[in-house]
Design a protein around this motif. Sequence first.
Motif, mmCIF file in Angstrom:
data_model
loop_
_atom_site.group_PDB
_atom_site.id
_atom_site.type_symbol
_atom_site.label_atom_id
_atom_site.label_comp_id
_atom_site.label_asym_id
_atom_site.label_seq_id
_atom_site.Cartn_x
_atom_site.Cartn_y
_atom_site.Cartn_z
ATOM 1 N N LEU A 138 38.134 44.387 42.118
ATOM 2 C CA LEU A 138 39.049 44.822 40.732
ATOM 3 C C LEU A 138 40.424 44.560 41.140
ATOM 4 N N MET A 148 41.134 40.190 42.513
ATOM 5 C CA MET A 148 40.354 39.349 41.721
ATOM 6 C C MET A 148 40.768 37.967 41.495
ATOM 7 N N TYR A 149 40.073 37.068 41.886
ATOM 8 C CA TYR A 149 40.366 35.543 41.684
ATOM 9 C C TYR A 149 40.201 35.314 40.177
ATOM 10 N N ASN A 170 36.888 39.233 45.358
ATOM 11 C CA ASN A 170 36.288 39.543 43.939
ATOM 12 C C ASN A 170 36.427 40.979 43.568
#
Lengths: 294, 294, 294, 294, 294
Positions: free
Chosen positions: A260, A1-2, A258
């Motif tokens: 988790l 995740m970013y 993107n």
Amino acid sequence: MYVRSTPTLLDLLIAWRGSILPYIAGRAMVVAAVSVLAVLVAHRLPGDIGGGAVPFTLIGLSLSIFMSFRNSACYDRWWEARKLWGQLLIETRSFARQTAHLPPAPREAMLTALCGFVNGLKARLRGDDEQATVAAWLPAPAALNPTDAALREVGRHLSALAADGAISEVRHSLLEGRLTAMSGVQAGCERIKSTPLPFAYSLLLHRTAWLFCLLLPFGLAGSIGWWTPALSLIVCYTFFGLDALGDQLEDPFGREVNDLPLDAMTRLLERELLAAAGRTDLPPAIEARDHLLM
Amino acid sequence: MYVRSTPTLLDLLIAWRGSILPYIAGRAMVVAAVSVLAVLVAHRLPGDIGGGAVPFTLIGLSLSIFMSFRNSACYDRWWEARKLWGQLLIETRSFARQTAHLPPAPREAMLTALCGFVNGLKARLRGDDEQATVAAWLPAPAALNPTDAALREVGRHLSALAADGAISEVRHSLLEGRLTAMSGVQAGCERIKSTPLPFAYSLLLHRTAWLFCLLLPFGLAGSIGWWTPALSLIVCYTFFGLDALGDQLEDPFGREVNDLPLDAMTRLLERELLAAAGRTDLPPAIEARDHLLM
Amino acid sequence: MYVRSTPTLLDLLIAWRGSILPYIAGRAMVVAAVSVLAVLVAHRLPGDIGGGAVPFTLIGLSLSIFMSFRNSACYDRWWEARKLWGQLLIETRSFARQTAHLPPAPREAMLTALCGFVNGLKARLRGDDEQATVAAWLPAPAALNPTDAALREVGRHLSALAADGAISEVRHSLLEGRLTAMSGVQAGCERIKSTPLPFAYSLLLHRTAWLFCLLLPFGLAGSIGWWTPALSLIVCYTFFGLDALGDQLEDPFGREVNDLPLDAMTRLLERELLAAAGRTDLPPAIEARDHLLM
Amino acid sequence: MYVRSTPTLLDLLIAWRGSILPYIAGRAMVVAAVSVLAVLVAHRLPGDIGGGAVPFTLIGLSLSIFMSFRNSACYDRWWEARKLWGQLLIETRSFARQTAHLPPAPREAMLTALCGFVNGLKARLRGDDEQATVAAWLPAPAALNPTDAALREVGRHLSALAADGAISEVRHSLLEGRLTAMSGVQAGCERIKSTPLPFAYSLLLHRTAWLFCLLLPFGLAGSIGWWTPALSLIVCYTFFGLDALGDQLEDPFGREVNDLPLDAMTRLLERELLAAAGRTDLPPAIEARDHLLM
Amino acid sequence: MYVRSTPTLLDLLIAWRGSILPYIAGRAMVVAAVSVLAVLVAHRLPGDIGGGAVPFTLIGLSLSIFMSFRNSACYDRWWEARKLWGQLLIETRSFARQTAHLPPAPREAMLTALCGFVNGLKARLRGDDEQATVAAWLPAPAALNPTDAALREVGRHLSALAADGAISEVRHSLLEGRLTAMSGVQAGCERIKSTPLPFAYSLLLHRTAWLFCLLLPFGLAGSIGWWTPALSLIVCYTFFGLDALGDQLEDPFGREVNDLPLDAMTRLLERELLAAAGRTDLPPAIEARDHLLM
């Protein structure tokens, strides 16, 4: 995740990592080329392709409406996956709290088995070696569904404690409730993992998006000339961008930008469980690198 | 269920199986023919059918908005059905775990009866011979609702165990909670099966979609000429495609390409239940053939 | 409820029953007449009413967006009502299973009282004589809320059984949980029945739909001439059709063609309860007549 | 609450009470005046403000989409509030049923205290004198949160009964579950009452709606002339109407025409509780006057 | 949180605080400048940029649809956060009620520890010193997750009371249910705090909004001249306004004007807990200052 929330002005101008651009750059170039072609054609054959903007409005808006539905469904899957892992946090913390009064030996065994469950679930969802992962925490888990075997191991301890009278029937029922909820988390994650959106749906929208973006320049070129490439690219950026983002969110357990941060969440759970078991040699928490948390 | 998630570029170009095209090919051909006719008419009688694009935008977008609602409702049914079968997984796994300490004989009887429940539920939903299916696992199930009879059989065992003192009242209540949840899964599936979307709703949208796709070419032909067939086909592909997909998702228990893989899910549950009962001669898991999982 | 799912091609052409047409035929005729008038006026006074299509797009699409919301809210009510009756099925089946070990006499009394509850609930929702309906199953139910009185009667039996020691406190609590859930079904149905969508909301949308459909022909007639009646009728069919359908779904307990088949569902519950009580003289299941299930 | 469901034809023509018109009449008059002005200006300065319809379509539809979201959020609040009061009905009925076997004296005290809770909750939500309202049913409720004090009073009775052995621990837990659910109803209502939609959101939409409705006539007047006032008024009626309705539904506990009938619901609960306590001198049910139920 | 609900007419004209304007004033000025530039360019090069309004309608409406989705997702996060804090209110009130019969000493210790939990949760969510905050209420909380340590402290008291026989096993299970629910509130808030909307999604929409607002004036200037700045500003106000509002609602635990009033809610919970513990020296409730509640 970013791990960023609000984009800054600079992000708007230059952010490449964390953005969806790397995934759609190829498609954007195709659309750009087609746009230029369309303008050239329109200059050669004026009048032949004019007036087309209105039907494109119709198709484009219908497509937006249906893509919005798909995006919303993909986001819901991603958010539900996140909720399930949050649920796991609730249940492991509560299990640790509700067993605090038990003798240390069986308690530590149970909390360790739960570490096996959590790590096994991650391995299962990411396609790693589930059997080996669970075996690191648990003696000889069953080959069929080793992650669930870790829960069964905890259940076995609870039954033994209940049979010995170390915990009452009511307390046993309370703790089994935690395990049932964890089993629910596993089944929920498996559901999201094994059941993508209907393939026909994704295919239909991808195809319509492609057709639309390839034809749009011809619809616009007659009336707006060299504005065509710019406007077509904006449309293409939005549509293909949302499409690609939907593809990523649809399977939230992968390792894309993107997805988790399962590594970090698993480690967090592990640390809390081991600390509850009285261990002090906790593995380090996983931090984001360059805003990227795995 | 067609087991693919993100379509590749090649899929976009040629995928036929797994796509919705086979279901709407006939309708698309009708629209194509009408489009050609409309262009011919427009050349003959120029000016008479021009200017019509704007009202079609209005109708087309309204239709998109309402179809989006129907699609979303159908998808919700499909996804709820999948959730219910996921719930079944939670409950059977938890039942197996929570009975692990019981004497083998009644436990195996109960787990076998649950196999009957799961298989009976599938037969009920797919219109197979429910009575015979359940009878393969259970001695003489009742004729009225044999699937529920399997649950009642498990309940009878639990009551007997409680009466004997083999399980405490609290443990009995815990296990009965599992059965109540399974009963909830059955009733939920029956609800989805027996209550489609209001017929008038589907009929209204189908009719409007047909009217729209048949009239649209006449609205476009005057201004965009031979672009009419291409654009009409894209619109027709999107609208009829979503419509047909909605029809499939509306009843998720059938055997069409986008329906749920009940065979595979039933087998998975069966394997886990039998393995929990100590059996080692498990039937093989059902794999996808040509990406198609039944 | 009209028991059909996917409309066939023939349905599309001629289906009248089960469709929304009978409810909006009058309005459609008014719009047709106004359309013809508009075209005649437009021929007389050319130029005076032209150019109006764009504002109509604006109004029409806004109206679509808001009607879609209303439709979605009405559908949710209808589907929630169906879920509540499905919940009733879960709870009565589970109650029957969880009382299977009890002595026949009180058990039959309780199951019969539940028949009274189910039938009383139907009478209450459909405006029939609730008191008389419940009295057919139960000795002298209270005048204030006889349906709830049936549940109280079951509760009285359970308390007596618990006081006698025939069921343990835990078992009593388990069974009371069923009754609480049934009480929840009743209160949920009463909520849907007694609280329609805000009247001002329905009125606002009805009025806007009427104004729009009456003015639209004047906006179109100038530019598309005799196409006006056809296109106006399609718009009117969609808008008034969804409006009328929303009205039907808003109160799902009535006897209109798209309402829930309470008669059939009540009979199903009754049959399962009586069979569980050991009765063999079950009343016949209610079947659909001409696809219409009441 | 205005107790009507489907508007009749006559309602459509003349209904004023129960409609949103009284709330927006002033705004509509402003828009009418501006429209006339715009047409006069357009006649004076032809060409200067023509061609503006397309950007207004863009703004108008965006506004519709965002207003639809706000409306949906406000409706959800209203419906959730209604659900919470339905929940209160479930819990009080179940509490009455589950205490039916208790000695009359403490039972009547508890049911009376629940009347205090229900009335206190209504007073709290409507800004009446909560302390005095609760005090009418309960000796000396605490000053800080008297409504919750009524629940605590019931809890005190339950604890005393459990300490005396009049109810078992399991039964006590069952009844406490009812109180926890009632506490949930109170907290849910307080949440809706104390947390409106973000002010900035409402303000943004109100402002955009005003700007849009005031500028729209200038965009239309050039092309459609004296049709401008009629069409502007329809748009203004829809937008301001939905806006005003959203404002009413946002706080569902007030005394406006579309608010929930708390008086009637409180009386219903009171009557059922008093009847359960064996009282026969019930206060009369509250009926709608002129279709208006408070 | 800005504590106002319906904006007044005066608010519409002049409200600045509580509105989203301060956050987007800079962007609005950029758009105004570009608009003026576009009109000047359009006067210089007439015809070159005309006809562009239709593609902008397409882009603008697609953007509206996708922004509506983002807005709705952000609002859901904000509202879920509010619900979680409402849940905390339910659980603490119920815990206080359900422990009312316990000896004062351990009860006060538990209620004080809950004050530590509530304050610690606020500190955790707002990035304050969690360890120090909890330590003010609790002797030496653990360094790893001090907020959860407060719950564990309460759990320890409960276990001790159960071991002493001061509370039965059933009562212990009831109270542990409260703690599990509070743990759920913490995990839910942590989820919202640590998992923003996918960064790529926000970035995509911000970028499209910027591109759109910067290009729109050029699309409009050719046809509507000096109306361009006004209409562009309205569009920019709506789009950037909703965007900025979404950014605020996305993280509802901050200290911005539309964030949740955690200070006030924490104090409310603290006051109720201390009052339940018999304390009379309650800290004052936090009131809104200039309509701003923190």
